[in-house]
Design a protein around this motif. Structure first.
Motif, PDB file in Angstrom:
ATOM      1  N   ILE A  13      63.289  35.774  37.423  1.00  0.00           N
ATOM      2  CA  ILE A  13      62.109  36.161  36.650  1.00  0.00           C
ATOM      3  C   ILE A  13      62.431  37.451  35.906  1.00  0.00           C
ATOM      4  O   ILE A  13      62.841  38.439  36.519  1.00  0.00           O
ATOM      5  CB  ILE A  13      60.889  36.370  37.572  1.00  0.00           C
ATOM      6  CG1 ILE A  13      60.560  35.062  38.287  1.00  0.00           C
ATOM      7  CG2 ILE A  13      59.681  36.854  36.776  1.00  0.00           C
ATOM      8  CD1 ILE A  13      59.596  35.220  39.435  1.00  0.00           C
ATOM      9  N   GLU A  15      61.151  40.686  34.002  1.00  0.00           N
ATOM     10  CA  GLU A  15      60.001  41.552  33.764  1.00  0.00           C
ATOM     11  C   GLU A  15      60.272  42.358  32.495  1.00  0.00           C
ATOM     12  O   GLU A  15      61.164  43.210  32.480  1.00  0.00           O
ATOM     13  CB  GLU A  15      59.774  42.497  34.951  1.00  0.00           C
ATOM     14  CG  GLU A  15      58.748  43.582  34.707  1.00  0.00           C
ATOM     15  CD  GLU A  15      57.438  43.052  34.160  1.00  0.00           C
ATOM     16  OE1 GLU A  15      57.008  43.546  33.105  1.00  0.00           O
ATOM     17  OE2 GLU A  15      56.868  42.135  34.772  1.00  0.00           O
ATOM     18  N   GLN A  17      58.494  44.650  30.903  1.00  0.00           N
ATOM     19  CA  GLN A  17      58.064  46.042  30.834  1.00  0.00           C
ATOM     20  C   GLN A  17      59.124  46.944  31.468  1.00  0.00           C
ATOM     21  O   GLN A  17      59.605  46.669  32.566  1.00  0.00           O
ATOM     22  CB  GLN A  17      56.730  46.234  31.557  1.00  0.00           C
ATOM     23  CG  GLN A  17      55.617  45.359  31.008  1.00  0.00           C
ATOM     24  CD  GLN A  17      55.356  45.595  29.534  1.00  0.00           C
ATOM     25  OE1 GLN A  17      55.564  46.696  29.029  1.00  0.00           O
ATOM     26  NE2 GLN A  17      54.919  44.564  28.834  1.00  0.00           N
ATOM     27  N   ASN A  22      57.768  48.681  37.714  1.00  0.00           N
ATOM     28  CA  ASN A  22      57.175  47.492  37.119  1.00  0.00           C
ATOM     29  C   ASN A  22      57.871  46.239  37.639  1.00  0.00           C
ATOM     30  O   ASN A  22      57.229  45.221  37.910  1.00  0.00           O
ATOM     31  CB  ASN A  22      57.263  47.548  35.597  1.00  0.00           C
ATOM     32  CG  ASN A  22      56.154  48.380  34.974  1.00  0.00           C
ATOM     33  OD1 ASN A  22      55.004  48.322  35.397  1.00  0.00           O
ATOM     34  ND2 ASN A  22      56.492  49.170  33.968  1.00  0.00           N
ATOM     35  N   ALA A  23      59.193  46.314  37.784  1.00  0.00           N
ATOM     36  CA  ALA A  23      59.947  45.175  38.319  1.00  0.00           C
ATOM     37  C   ALA A  23      59.593  44.937  39.785  1.00  0.00           C
ATOM     38  O   ALA A  23      59.444  43.788  40.222  1.00  0.00           O
ATOM     39  CB  ALA A  23      61.446  45.430  38.169  1.00  0.00           C
ATOM     40  N   ASN A  25      56.748  45.667  41.283  1.00  0.00           N
ATOM     41  CA  ASN A  25      55.409  45.088  41.344  1.00  0.00           C
ATOM     42  C   ASN A  25      55.427  43.612  40.960  1.00  0.00           C
ATOM     43  O   ASN A  25      54.737  42.790  41.569  1.00  0.00           O
ATOM     44  CB  ASN A  25      54.464  45.861  40.416  1.00  0.00           C
ATOM     45  CG  ASN A  25      54.148  47.247  40.936  1.00  0.00           C
ATOM     46  OD1 ASN A  25      54.140  47.500  42.134  1.00  0.00           O
ATOM     47  ND2 ASN A  25      53.892  48.175  40.023  1.00  0.00           N
ATOM     48  N   ARG A  26      56.208  43.273  39.959  1.00  0.00           N
ATOM     49  CA  ARG A  26      56.320  41.872  39.545  1.00  0.00           C
ATOM     50  C   ARG A  26      56.914  41.032  40.669  1.00  0.00           C
ATOM     51  O   ARG A  26      56.456  39.919  40.959  1.00  0.00           O
ATOM     52  CB  ARG A  26      57.179  41.778  38.290  1.00  0.00           C
ATOM     53  CG  ARG A  26      57.380  40.349  37.762  1.00  0.00           C
ATOM     54  CD  ARG A  26      56.107  39.784  37.172  1.00  0.00           C
ATOM     55  NE  ARG A  26      56.320  38.437  36.654  1.00  0.00           N
ATOM     56  CZ  ARG A  26      56.721  38.168  35.407  1.00  0.00           C
ATOM     57  NH1 ARG A  26      56.930  39.158  34.549  1.00  0.00           N
ATOM     58  NH2 ARG A  26      56.880  36.920  35.022  1.00  0.00           N
ATOM     59  N   GLU A  30      55.150  37.860  42.473  1.00  0.00           N
ATOM     60  CA  GLU A  30      55.759  36.542  42.325  1.00  0.00           C
ATOM     61  C   GLU A  30      56.256  35.958  43.643  1.00  0.00           C
ATOM     62  O   GLU A  30      56.431  34.749  43.763  1.00  0.00           O
ATOM     63  CB  GLU A  30      56.945  36.634  41.351  1.00  0.00           C
ATOM     64  CG  GLU A  30      56.561  36.976  39.920  1.00  0.00           C
ATOM     65  CD  GLU A  30      56.078  35.769  39.144  1.00  0.00           C
ATOM     66  OE1 GLU A  30      56.056  34.658  39.716  1.00  0.00           O
ATOM     67  OE2 GLU A  30      55.720  35.931  37.969  1.00  0.00           O
TER      68      GLU A  30
END
Length: 281
Positions: A13, A15, A17, A22-23, A25-26, A30
């Motif tokens: 996946i 990310e 941003q 941010n990665a 949190n993604r 996920e």
């Protein structure tokens, strides 16, 4: 992406941003498992890494577990210096929570053991204590601190962080001495940015944090200069790099807040031009 090409059963996946948090949190959003484990791209997992992490979550109060980061090799002066002054170490299991704080005045913001290079969190951590701070860590004006910020918030919320040396990863320490000196200075910059955030956001600990950090800065700098004067194995360049990095920390946090606002405005502009950028996770 290249690993995914070798192992089709994996999910890759992207990310878009910027920013490590941010990665993170993604990844938490996920993930399909109960526990989400993190390792850095310059580290190698021991074959029993996950088997060492999983049992640490037997206690439902444990939201986060961290493990030992050992050197993958020690062949240069830079790698040796990083090993001595880089990641924190420990060879016994320790639990950190509000009713059993480590013996430091600014708890829960200093004194626990662990790093994002080797850690795991329950997937519902984001719901319980909030997401990783996207204004901290690599890819932002603050070159770190996102992991420590999350660790402290978990403890501050009344949950438990456990450190155990059983889950081991082997870190590829930087070889160049000058780069290591610069990186250790960045670690101090990140730590002071994170502590500045804590002092500003957690009023119950503001003055203890300020007093502790000022005392710690003077003591660490003076002791470092003393070690250099006595010709102990501590380079003057490292002492100065860490001292300068600490002073940069609060200003890096300010720049990061401005950077976040700019990023948010840019994303809003992108969505206004093309609503297909909106993704529901």
């Amino acid at each position: 992406r290249m690993v995914r090409e070798q192992y089709p059963q994996m999910r890759y996946i992207l990310e878009p941003q910027p920013g490590l948090d941010n990665a993170r949190n993604r990844a938490m959003r996920e993930s399909r498992g109960e526990i989400v484990a993190f390792i850095d791209d310059d580290a190698i997992a021991d074959p029993s890494w996950l088997q060492g992490l999983a049992p640490l979550f037997a206690d439902p109060q444990v939201l986060c577990a961290t493990g030992l980061v050992a050197p993958a090799q020690l062949e240069t002066a830079g790698q040796d210096l990083f090993e001595r002054y880089g990641y924190s170490k420990g060879f016994r299991r320790v639990k950190f929570r509000l009713d059993a704080p480590p013996p430091v005045p600014a708890f829960p913001y200093k004194g626990y053991i662990g790093t994002g290079c080797n850690c795991a969190l329950r997937r519902d951590t984001l719901d319980l204590v909030g997401p990783f701070d996207p204004g901290l860590d690599m890819g932002t004006p603050v070159p770190g601190g996102g992991d420590h910020d999350m660790f402290a918030r978990i403890i501050r919320a009344g949950y438990t962080l456990v450190y155990d040396p059983a889950p081991i990863v082997f870190h590829q320490h930087l070889a160049d001495l000058d780069v290591v000196v610069m990186r250790l200075g960045q670690y101090q910059e990140s730590f002071w940015a994170f502590m500045t955030k804590a002092a500003l956001s957690d009023r119950a600990y503001t003055w203890p944090i300020v007093r502790h950090m000022l005392y710690w800065y003077v003591r660490k700098t003076v002791r470092g200069l003393g070690a250099v004067a006595k010709k102990r194995d501590r380079p003057l360049a490292l002492v100065l790099s860490e001292a300068r990095g600490a002073l940069r920390g609060p200003f890096a946090l300010l720049r990061s807040h401005r950077w976040l606002k700019t990023e948010q405005q840019r994303r809003l502009g992108d969505v206004a031009q093309d609503p297909s950028h909106i993704h529901v996770l």
